[in-house]
Motif scaffolding. Structure first.
Motif, mmCIF file in Angstrom:
data_model
loop_
_atom_site.group_PDB
_atom_site.id
_atom_site.type_symbol
_atom_site.label_atom_id
_atom_site.label_comp_id
_atom_site.label_asym_id
_atom_site.label_seq_id
_atom_site.Cartn_x
_atom_site.Cartn_y
_atom_site.Cartn_z
ATOM 1 N N HIS A 626 4.888 12.367 10.322
ATOM 2 C CA HIS A 626 5.517 11.229 11.002
ATOM 3 C C HIS A 626 6.046 10.252 9.949
ATOM 4 C CE1 HIS A 626 2.580 12.911 13.860
ATOM 5 N NE2 HIS A 626 3.351 12.465 14.829
ATOM 6 N N SER A 627 6.909 10.728 9.093
ATOM 7 C CA SER A 627 7.357 9.927 7.950
ATOM 8 C C SER A 627 8.088 8.662 8.376
ATOM 9 C CB SER A 627 8.252 10.778 7.047
ATOM 10 O OG SER A 627 9.366 11.275 7.773
ATOM 11 N N MET A 628 8.905 8.730 9.424
ATOM 12 C CA MET A 628 9.677 7.561 9.829
ATOM 13 C C MET A 628 8.801 6.465 10.419
ATOM 14 S SD MET A 628 12.668 8.219 8.868
ATOM 15 C CE MET A 628 13.459 6.805 9.612
ATOM 16 N N SER A 629 7.602 6.787 10.852
ATOM 17 C CA SER A 629 6.710 5.764 11.388
ATOM 18 C C SER A 629 6.196 4.824 10.310
ATOM 19 C CB SER A 629 5.521 6.427 12.100
ATOM 20 O OG SER A 629 5.958 7.224 13.187
ATOM 21 N N PHE A 630 6.353 5.181 9.059
ATOM 22 C CA PHE A 630 5.930 4.322 7.954
ATOM 23 C C PHE A 630 7.023 3.337 7.546
ATOM 24 C CE2 PHE A 630 2.928 7.698 7.785
ATOM 25 C CZ PHE A 630 1.790 7.203 7.179
ATOM 26 N N HIS A 631 8.211 3.450 8.123
ATOM 27 C CA HIS A 631 9.335 2.610 7.724
ATOM 28 C C HIS A 631 9.291 1.277 8.459
ATOM 29 C CE1 HIS A 631 12.154 5.834 5.820
ATOM 30 N NE2 HIS A 631 10.914 5.896 5.381
ATOM 31 N N SER A 632 8.340 0.466 8.059
ATOM 32 C CA SER A 632 8.267 -0.924 8.516
ATOM 33 C C SER A 632 7.866 -1.772 7.327
ATOM 34 C CB SER A 632 7.266 -1.081 9.655
ATOM 35 O OG SER A 632 5.954 -0.852 9.211
ATOM 36 N N ALA A 633 8.381 -2.987 7.274
ATOM 37 C CA ALA A 633 8.137 -3.848 6.112
ATOM 38 C C ALA A 633 6.652 -4.107 5.920
ATOM 39 C CB ALA A 633 8.902 -5.164 6.289
ATOM 40 N N GLU A 634 5.937 -4.327 7.009
ATOM 41 C CA GLU A 634 4.510 -4.606 6.908
ATOM 42 C C GLU A 634 3.753 -3.420 6.337
ATOM 43 O OE1 GLU A 634 0.872 -6.157 9.828
ATOM 44 O OE2 GLU A 634 2.784 -5.464 10.666
ATOM 45 N N THR A 635 4.089 -2.228 6.794
ATOM 46 C CA THR A 635 3.398 -1.033 6.307
ATOM 47 C C THR A 635 3.701 -0.780 4.843
ATOM 48 O OG1 THR A 635 3.454 -0.040 8.517
ATOM 49 C CG2 THR A 635 3.165 1.447 6.645
ATOM 50 N N LEU A 636 4.959 -0.878 4.440
ATOM 51 C CA LEU A 636 5.323 -0.594 3.052
ATOM 52 C C LEU A 636 4.740 -1.635 2.109
ATOM 53 C CD1 LEU A 636 9.031 0.524 3.529
ATOM 54 C CD2 LEU A 636 7.041 1.961 3.135
ATOM 55 N N GLU A 637 4.693 -2.873 2.525
ATOM 56 C CA GLU A 637 4.083 -3.905 1.668
ATOM 57 C C GLU A 637 2.588 -3.639 1.497
ATOM 58 O OE1 GLU A 637 5.019 -7.558 3.518
ATOM 59 O OE2 GLU A 637 7.136 -7.557 2.883
ATOM 60 N N SER A 638 1.940 -3.206 2.567
ATOM 61 C CA SER A 638 0.511 -2.874 2.452
ATOM 62 C C SER A 638 0.300 -1.702 1.502
ATOM 63 C CB SER A 638 -0.066 -2.552 3.827
ATOM 64 O OG SER A 638 0.048 -3.651 4.707
ATOM 65 N N LEU A 639 1.177 -0.701 1.568
ATOM 66 C CA LEU A 639 1.072 0.433 0.662
ATOM 67 C C LEU A 639 1.341 0.019 -0.779
ATOM 68 C CD1 LEU A 639 2.858 3.189 2.782
ATOM 69 C CD2 LEU A 639 0.424 2.990 2.325
#
Length: 1319
Positions: A626-639
């Motif tokens: 589910h790669s596209m489910s990670f495309h959110s600013a909040e998620t990427l900043e947490s990563l």
């Protein structure tokens, strides 16, 4: 009349004067005139007066004759019918009448009458008739008082009177008349002791004496027994021995009726019958094994109420339910599951662990109905007690195995099983109806608590759903294109692929075709389905689209149709009901709380370390599916924050996620790039080895202008390389290796000098640390010297560079192949200086062998790998180091079963028979069987092409096996009997594995392959007679093995192709009938059927006798000539001993027919001399009849050649006398036999006196396992082989991902048998 009645009502029984005064009046009231008066009110007053008279003059009835008494009581009984209408004006008078005669017990006077039974019977019938729901309780009390006095004070109860009472207990009557039943029940409770002898007598006459005419209720005797037992067990306690007799009856119907009765009696809530009558209980338990199926079925149904109402009897039931859980009848096994699950859902404490294990076993039942019930039952138990926690932590701990077991079922081959597991996961294990935060918390802790196999199954489930979602998306894209023939073929192919991933394969294809037509016609449904399979679809959107599609199908008249069920099943598999952008964000927050220590992980049953580890693994898997489910600013900043953490595992997982989801981040989130790029460059230069690798791939995935970023990394690392400091070379070499693979053209010149001057000259050929004399052959990764680790990475750098170039014409490919050859030839010591330790040499051998396997996966380098390197690589499976053998086997299987390696590498498994460890032999057999299954399945799903068939057909492994065995370095002379025994076992291994299922007459095809090899020469040593002699000897051994099998038909296969690199054109001067070994070795002959070692039982199935066809040895052999690498051309050959001509028929597929005609320019041999003029005679037609005669062999010659052929096979078997069950060790340790010093440390002696081998050491994970693109990453299934060894089987994408079947491709795990149980 009212005055008269009032006089008698007010009169006292003790007033003798008044009694004499009104005696004549009392007698007048009993006159016929008043008893038969037409006015009902008068009759009522007369009855009340008579009742008072009986009260006053009781028990004196001398003034009345018996006939008159009968008339009076019959009259009173008739008046009692007025009690039926409670709303009547005279109801109080009727009640007074009932109360009076009940209190006085007036009817007891009738005991002296001859017709008393008639009076009592009529009274009982009347009372049972008038009782109804409108009566108050006191009415029933007086009725019971009146009737009980008759029973208790009488001498006996007639059968007619007893029937009047018991008829109200019959189920049919009971259901229609509730109040009479309650009245009879109260009466029997009141008179239990008095009426019990009469009841016993009734049942004795009916059950034992068979007097069915004694009563009208004889046919309801068992129903009456049950009702009487429920009223008062004392009523039928003396009758129970009669039931024991009936349980032993030869009449199955009688046993069935008695069993039905006893199930209700024993299972009643307050029943104590099992403890009161233990003999009857034991006899009843014996009916669990009754020969009659309905009897066993009734016993099994009894288990549920018995467990619920009598938990103390669970121990007695367990042993009998164990047997019935393996019953031959599907319905009985199904009801065993239903009974246990029903009790467990009521209260988990009612079911012991043994009963739950029966449900667990039935999840592997052969019948789908039983498997489904078992799986659904376990899922319901899990949800109630694990998710809802209704029974506390102890119950949760007790059923903790359920989640793992349910996911293990995903390993089964049946699509129904896998679809049901997905439904269970979505509805019971992680309910999709939960709120997002709660749902992700549930998933987070579930994933952390799963065992290794369950985790792999769950990963596979998400992967299968992702691939199926992609197939549906491709189908929709094709439907949106303009119609064309090419597009129609592509649609048909996609329909077939999707249908293979749905239950009911035969009908699924038709349904998917219908769905494709519906999508093509209905644009609204197509748009909704496009939204469902969109990578950006949220959970709420998916649920709404699914509802709309279902409603649309209902409007089309497809409600509850099989087609609608198929569409629903498809939507359930592809709809993202669990994972979307919101879910990923909630999951990362949950993991961060565990990292910070604010989450109550211990309350959920897992440690914080285990929760974080599981959460990281979960995020990595979801980033792939589910790669596209990670495309959110909040998620990427947490990563990004996780990547900066000091925890190595957290940072590494973050890099892995960025690698899998990096596409499109640069355009969508440009503000993150500035902070991400420096961090990635720093990791690539100075990070840990794995972090450096992932950082390079992240840059390659995320950035479009990657050349500049790569240059900033490559140049500093290249210039800083120093062979004198090997400990500082690991990360730079890994980074440079991956840069060379991803951008070989950008650093072409620099890489050439790097490989030539530094890697080969300064690193590989320079042994700086002198070797220490140590006996051990293997050491953990952290105990290896930095120099060895650097050399391993140097080898990988060279291979990665070649993989990046993919240019077989480059001279560097040959140079690197020579380096790998030298390493393997030197046993890991490239220079041969003897300065390396054995531990380091083992690691370098393994690295070189894995490098060869990596190069062989690229088609452009397959020709560059020489036959010498191929043979050296194959010998690693017999390496002296156990861990080298294990790791090499895993690498080999991982690439082979994904169809990435040529089939010639499958032949390496044959050498595993030389391994002294039986666990390794079993592992090799399982790997070989898995590869055979995958290749045959691929051929069934794709139209076989003649050009690709030799590389896919499993039978083509035989020529390569013969080639390897003929060039075995231990096989020096053709007459070496010891080596011939080993060769026989190797060949038998291959033939037996190919013959597990004799598909398409494969044994005949193998025989033809071997015969063709006998006519050929070795491709590398054409003029070496010793090599060719060994080659033909191995062929004869193979033929001797095939000749002892009866599983191939008399019709031979036609001209299979042989690999041109290994075998040269056939030479007709070579006699294929030459005996190798020579007849002088006949003392070693073993003419018996070849023994199958016990290890074969772990993977082989015995062929049924019906499948074995008689083997007729044909007295001729065909030979073919190869003009190309794709196949053999048609020719004419003959045996010099046979002296006749035979045509060769060509077919690339074993068992198929093909048309052929004789070529005019064929070359014929007669008597060893070349025949001239055949072409001329054929052209003129003169030779047709001669050729026709030549094609008809003479009977005498046929027998002669057959005898000669049989003599040759016996001569071959002579050299192969039966040896020991275990392989004998060889003098040379490199073939994989454990040295004596090491073998003494292997463990305790076995039963036969052999040393037990030590368990295999887990080999470190290789970095190259994840160098494939994200779409080709895979997991490994850990399971135990027949020998108890834990092994990792790789599974992942096939050679053609678009053509693969979406489903679990894991071989076998510890708890999942390779085949389902029969019962």
């Amino acid at each position: 009349m009212q005055m008269v009645v009032k006089i008698f009502t007010d009169m006292d029984q003790d007033s003798e004067e008044e009694k004499e005064r009104y005696l004549h009046l009392a007698l007048h009231l009993a006159s016929d005139f008043l008893l038969k008066h037409p006015d009902k009110d008068v009759r009522l007053l007369v009855a009340c007066g008579l009742a008072d008279i009986f009260r006053i003059y009781r028990p004196d009835a001398r003034h009345t004759s018996p006939e008159k008494l009968k008339d009076i009581f019959m009259f009173i009984t008739q008046q009692l019918t007025g009690l039926e209408d409670t709303k009547s004006v005279q109801f109080n008078e009727y009640f007074y009448l009932l109360e009076n005669i009940a209190w006085v017990k007036s009817y007891n006077i009738c005991f002296e009458l001859e017709d008393s039974n008639e009076i009592f019977t009529q009274l009982y019938k009347t009372l049972f008739q008038v009782i109804n729901n409108s009566h108050e309780q006191k009415v029933q009390i007086h009725m019971v008082e009146l009737m009980s006095s008759i029973i208790c004070e009488g001498d006996t109860v007639s059968q007619e009177l007893l029937d009047t009472v018991l008829v109200n207990l019959v189920p049919g009557h009971k259901n229609l008349h509730k109040q009479p039943y309650e009245l009879a029940k109260a009466l029997l409770k009141r008179t239990a002791q008095a009426i019990q002898p009469c009841i016993t007598n009734f049942f004795t006459r009916v059950l034992m004496l068979g007097e069915t005419s004694a009563s009208l209720l004889s046919e309801h005797v068992l129903d009456l027994m049950l009702e009487l037992y429920s009223i008062d067990s004392r009523l039928i306690f003396p009758v129970l021995p009669q039931l024991e007799f009936k349980l032993k009856s030869c009449d199955s119907d009688q046993r069935l009726q008695v069993v039905k009765l006893l199930t209700k009696m024993f299972g009643a809530k307050e029943s104590e019958l099992a403890t009161q009558n233990k003999s009857l209980w034991q006899l009843f338990l014996g009916r669990f094994n009754d020969i009659h199926v309905p009897v066993r079925l009734e016993c099994v149904k009894f288990a549920s109420p018995c467990l619920i109402n009598h938990p103390d009897l669970a121990k007695d039931l367990t042993d009998y339910l164990r047997g019935r859980s393996h019953d031959l009848e599907e319905a009985i096994r199904h009801n065993v599951i239903v009974s246990i699950v029903t009790a467990a859902k009521k209260d988990l404490a009612l079911v012991n662990d043994h009963l739950l294990s029966f449900v667990r076993e039935r999840t592997l039942d052969k019948k789908w109905r039983v498997r489904k019930q078992a799986m659904m039952g376990l899922a319901q138990i899990y949800r109630k007690y694990a998710l809802q926690a209704e029974a506390g932590r102890e119950a949760v701990k007790r059923i903790s195995w359920i989640k793992n077991k349910l996911l293990h079922i995903y390993y089964q081959k049946s699509m129904e099983d896998r679809v049901l597991v997905e439904q269970i996961f979505a509805q019971y294990m992680v309910p999709h109806t939960l709120e997002t935060t709660e749902k992700m918390k549930c998933l987070y802790y579930l994933y952390a608590a799963l065992d290794v196999n369950a985790v792999k199954a769950l990963n596979e489930m998400w992967k299968c759903q992702s691939v199926l979602r992609r197939h549906v998306k491709d189908l929709l894209d094709l439907l949106n294109k303009p119609k064309s023939e090419t597009c129609s073929k592509a649609v048909f192919f996609k329909v077939s692929v999707i249908a293979r991933n749905l239950p009911a394969l035969g009908r699924a294809k038709d349904f998917v075709k219908k769905l494709a037509q519906l999508l093509e016609e209905d644009g609204k449904i197509r748009k909704q389905l496009e939204m469902v399979v969109s990578p950006c679809c949220a959970r709420q959107q998916a649920e709404g689209c699914v509802r709309d599609i279902t409603k649309a199908l209902d409007h089309l008249g497809q409600h509850s149709s099989p087609f609608a069920e198929m569409v629903t099943s498809l939507l359930e598999r592809i709809a993202p009901v669990h994972i979307d952008a919101e879910s990923i964000s909630a999951l990362i927050k949950q993991m961060n709380r565990s990292i910070e220590g604010t989450a109550n992980d211990d309350d959920e049953g897992v440690s914080t370390e285990q929760a974080v580890k599981g959460g990281l693994q979960l995020l990595k898997v979801l980033s792939f599916t589910h790669s596209m489910s990670f495309h959110s600013a909040e998620t990427l900043e947490s990563l990004l924050d996780c990547m900066k953490m000091d925890d190595e595992k957290v940072a590494e997982a973050s890099l892995q996620i960025f690698r899998n989801t990096g596409g499109g981040i640069e355009e969508s989130f440009p503000h993150l790039i500035q902070a991400l790029l420096p961090l990635l460059q720093q990791k690539a230069k100075n990070g840990l080895p794995r972090q450096a690798k992932l950082a390079v791939h992240c840059i390659h995935t995320i950035f479009s202008n990657r050349d500049a970023q790569f240059a900033e990394i490559f140049q500093p690392l290249h210039q800083a390389l120093d062979a004198g400091s090997p400990e500082k070379l690991i990360t730079p070499l890994i980074t440079l290796g991956h840069l060379a693979m991803l951008a070989p053209g950008q650093f072409s010149s620099s890489l050439k000098s790097l490989v030539a001057n530094f890697v080969i000259k300064d690193l590989l050929m320079n042994d700086q640390i002198p070797g220490k004399k140590a006996a051990k052959l293997w050491a953990p990764h952290d105990e290896l010297s930095p120099e060895t680790l650097a050399k391993i990475q140097g080898i990988k750098l060279m291979v990665r560079w070649l993989l990046g170039m993919k240019n077989s014409q480059s001279e560097w490919a040959n140079s690197i192949v020579k380096v790998l050859t030298a390493i393997l030839k030197g046993g890991g010591d490239l220079t041969g200086g003897g300065r390396l330790r054995k531990v380091d040499m083992s690691r370098l051998r393994l690295a070189a062998g894995c490098a060869v396997l990596r190069l062989a996966q690229e088609p452009c380098y397959q020709e560059s790998i020489t036959q010498e390197l191929y043979r050296l690589c194959a010998l690693l499976i017999n390496d002296e180091c156990v861990q080298v053998r294990q790791a090499f086997t895993q690498k080999l299987h991982s690439a082979l079963w994904r169809l990435r390696l040529p089939i010639q590498y499958m032949a390496i498994y044959a050498l595993c028979t030389k391994d002294p460890m039986r666990e390794h032999q079993a592992h090799a057999r399982q790997c070989f069987l898995r590869n055979v299954h995958v290749r045959r399945q691929y051929l069934r799903q794709h139209a076989p092409l003649s050009g690709k068939l030799p590389s896919l057909l499993p039978e083509y492994v035989v020529p390569y096996t013969i080639y390897l065995l003929a060039h075995d370095p231990d096989y020096v002379t053709a007459q070496d009997a010891k080596q011939l025994k080993g060769i026989r076992e190797c060949l038998r291994f291959v033939v037996d594995m190919l013959m597990v299922k004799n598909e398409s007459n494969s044994l005949t095809f193998i025989r033809k392959l071997v015969e063709n090899i006998k006519w050929a020469k070795c491709g590398q040593t054409l003029d070496n007679p010793k090599t060719n002699e060994k080659l033909h000897t191995v062929c004869n051994i193979a033929l001797s093995i095939i000749s002892k099998s009866n599983t191939y038909s008399q019709e031979l296969a036609k001209g299979p192709a042989l690999p041109a690199r290994n075998f040269h054109h056939p030479d007709m001067s070579i006699s294929s009938m030459k005996s190798h070994p020579p007849p002088g070795m006949k003392s070693f002959i073993n003419l018996g059927k070849p023994r199958v070692a016990s290890i074969f039982g772990a993977v082989n199935k015995t062929l049924p006798a019906t499948a074995r066809q008689p083997h007729a040895k044909l007295p001729w052999t065909e030979a073919v000539c190869s003009d190309s690498s794709l196949g053999w051309q048609k020719t004419w050959v003959k045996h010099s001993e046979y002296n006749e001509v035979s045509p060769v028929k060509i077919s690339l597929v074993p068992g198929t027919q093909c048309n052929w005609r004789a070529r005019d320019d064929s070359v014929l041999l007669r008597g060893g001399e070349r025949l001239q003029g055949l072409k001329r005679r054929a052209a003129t037609g003169e030779g047709d009849k001669h050729v026709g005669r030549a094609l008809r062999p003479k009977r005498v010659c046929r027998r002669a050649v057959s005898c000669q052929f049989q003599a040759e096979l016996q001569a071959i078997s002579a050299a192969l006398e039966p040896g020991e069950e275990h392989n004998s060790s060889t003098k040379r340790g490199r073939r994989g036999h454990t040295p004596r010093a090491a073998s003494l440390r292997c463990g305790a002696l076995t039963e036969r006196g052999h040393k037990k081998p030590s368990p295999l050491t887990e080999v470190e994970e290789d970095d190259d396992d994840e160098e494939l693109p994200a779409v080709q990453t895979r997991c490994r299934a850990l399971f135990k082989t027949a020998g108890g060894e834990e092994n990792n089987f790789g599974y992942g994408r096939r050679m053609d991902d678009d053509n693969e079947e979406v489903g679990c491709s894991i071989a076998k795990i510890q708890e999942t048998p390779g085949r389902r149980e029969r019962r």
